[in-house]
Design a protein around this motif. Sequence first.
Motif, PDB file in Angstrom:
ATOM      1  N   LEU A 154     -90.363 -15.511-103.367  1.00  8.96           N
ATOM      2  CA  LEU A 154     -89.080 -14.840-103.554  1.00  8.96           C
ATOM      3  C   LEU A 154     -88.042 -15.823-104.087  1.00  8.96           C
ATOM      4  N   MET A 179     -75.642  -7.517-102.256  1.00 10.97           N
ATOM      5  CA  MET A 179     -76.943  -7.953-101.755  1.00 10.97           C
ATOM      6  C   MET A 179     -78.002  -6.870-101.928  1.00 10.97           C
ATOM      7  N   ASN A 180     -77.635  -5.616-101.684  1.00 10.84           N
ATOM      8  CA  ASN A 180     -78.597  -4.524-101.858  1.00 10.84           C
ATOM      9  C   ASN A 180     -79.046  -4.407-103.312  1.00 10.84           C
ATOM     10  N   ALA A 183     -81.394  -7.314-104.080  1.00  9.81           N
ATOM     11  CA  ALA A 183     -82.705  -7.059-103.468  1.00  9.81           C
ATOM     12  C   ALA A 183     -83.506  -6.068-104.303  1.00  9.81           C
ATOM     13  N   ASP A 188     -87.468  -6.635-103.356  1.00  9.73           N
ATOM     14  CA  ASP A 188     -87.708  -7.185-102.025  1.00  9.73           C
ATOM     15  C   ASP A 188     -86.635  -6.622-101.102  1.00  9.73           C
ATOM     16  N   SER A 189     -86.736  -6.980 -99.820  1.00  8.31           N
ATOM     17  CA  SER A 189     -85.778  -6.453 -98.857  1.00  8.31           C
ATOM     18  C   SER A 189     -84.477  -7.253 -98.879  1.00  8.31           C
ATOM     19  N   ARG A 190     -83.407  -6.599 -98.464  1.00 11.40           N
ATOM     20  CA  ARG A 190     -82.117  -7.254 -98.373  1.00 11.40           C
ATOM     21  C   ARG A 190     -82.177  -8.423 -97.400  1.00 11.40           C
ATOM     22  N   ASN A 192     -84.757 -10.350 -96.581  1.00 15.66           N
ATOM     23  CA  ASN A 192     -85.475 -11.495 -97.135  1.00 15.66           C
ATOM     24  C   ASN A 192     -84.634 -12.228 -98.178  1.00 15.66           C
ATOM     25  N   VAL A 193     -83.945 -11.469 -99.008  1.00 18.73           N
ATOM     26  CA  VAL A 193     -83.090 -12.095-100.019  1.00 18.73           C
ATOM     27  C   VAL A 193     -81.963 -12.872 -99.350  1.00 18.73           C
ATOM     28  N   SER A 194     -81.391 -12.305 -98.303  1.00 20.57           N
ATOM     29  CA  SER A 194     -80.321 -12.984 -97.572  1.00 20.57           C
ATOM     30  C   SER A 194     -80.817 -14.295 -96.960  1.00 20.57           C
TER      31      SER A 194
END
Length: 224
Positions: A154, A179-180, A183, A188-190, A192-194
Amino acid sequence: MATLQIFDKLLQFPLFQGMSRDDLELVAGHTRFGFVKVPQGKAIVKEGAACTHLYFLINGTIRVESRSDDRSYTVIEQMQAPFILQPESIFGYQQVYTQTIVAQTDTNFITIQKDEVVRLSEDFLVFRLNLLNIFATQTQKLSRQPWRRYPQSLRERLVRFFVQHCVYPAGPKMFHILMNQLAGELNDSRLNVSKVLNEMKRENLVILHRGRIEIPLLERVLMS
């Protein structure tokens, strides 16, 4: 601006590099140049406007604003002289600017109308080859992108996203993106990105704001 000053300014740009002194003196003495001063904070060109001139930034700093097609996020970069504003937009299917460019400081430009660009291409082989090299280099870079190794993590996908959405892969950048949305762009999920962004924040690679990601130096992100 005196002919000698124009001569010196033109030498800063790749379009005129390799031309003989005699040719450059002919260009400086017989080309219809425009000279534009744009004060700090004023737009130089706007996204969607027709590209009828080449703009050569000879003094100052500009802010380049690029927006996604769905207008959901924006990338802001700073460029300093010498710099040519989107030379690829003067020819092709859509002859419009795809970015909004604003004077970050007081700026000065030399401008050349499209018909003068065509004439210079016809009269000077080196100028024509330099122009073709700019277009060919951009095309080659884009054509190689699908064949590059796909990012395995990621973090690698995030770095690639940053780089692919910038005009120049170095210097300060500002991504205005939720962030959404980010992502979704990375599939990928929010959460995981965060996590990845906060890891990069701890490494002093990014500065996180609400709805904004500030990158002080993109080259440091590339080397991390």
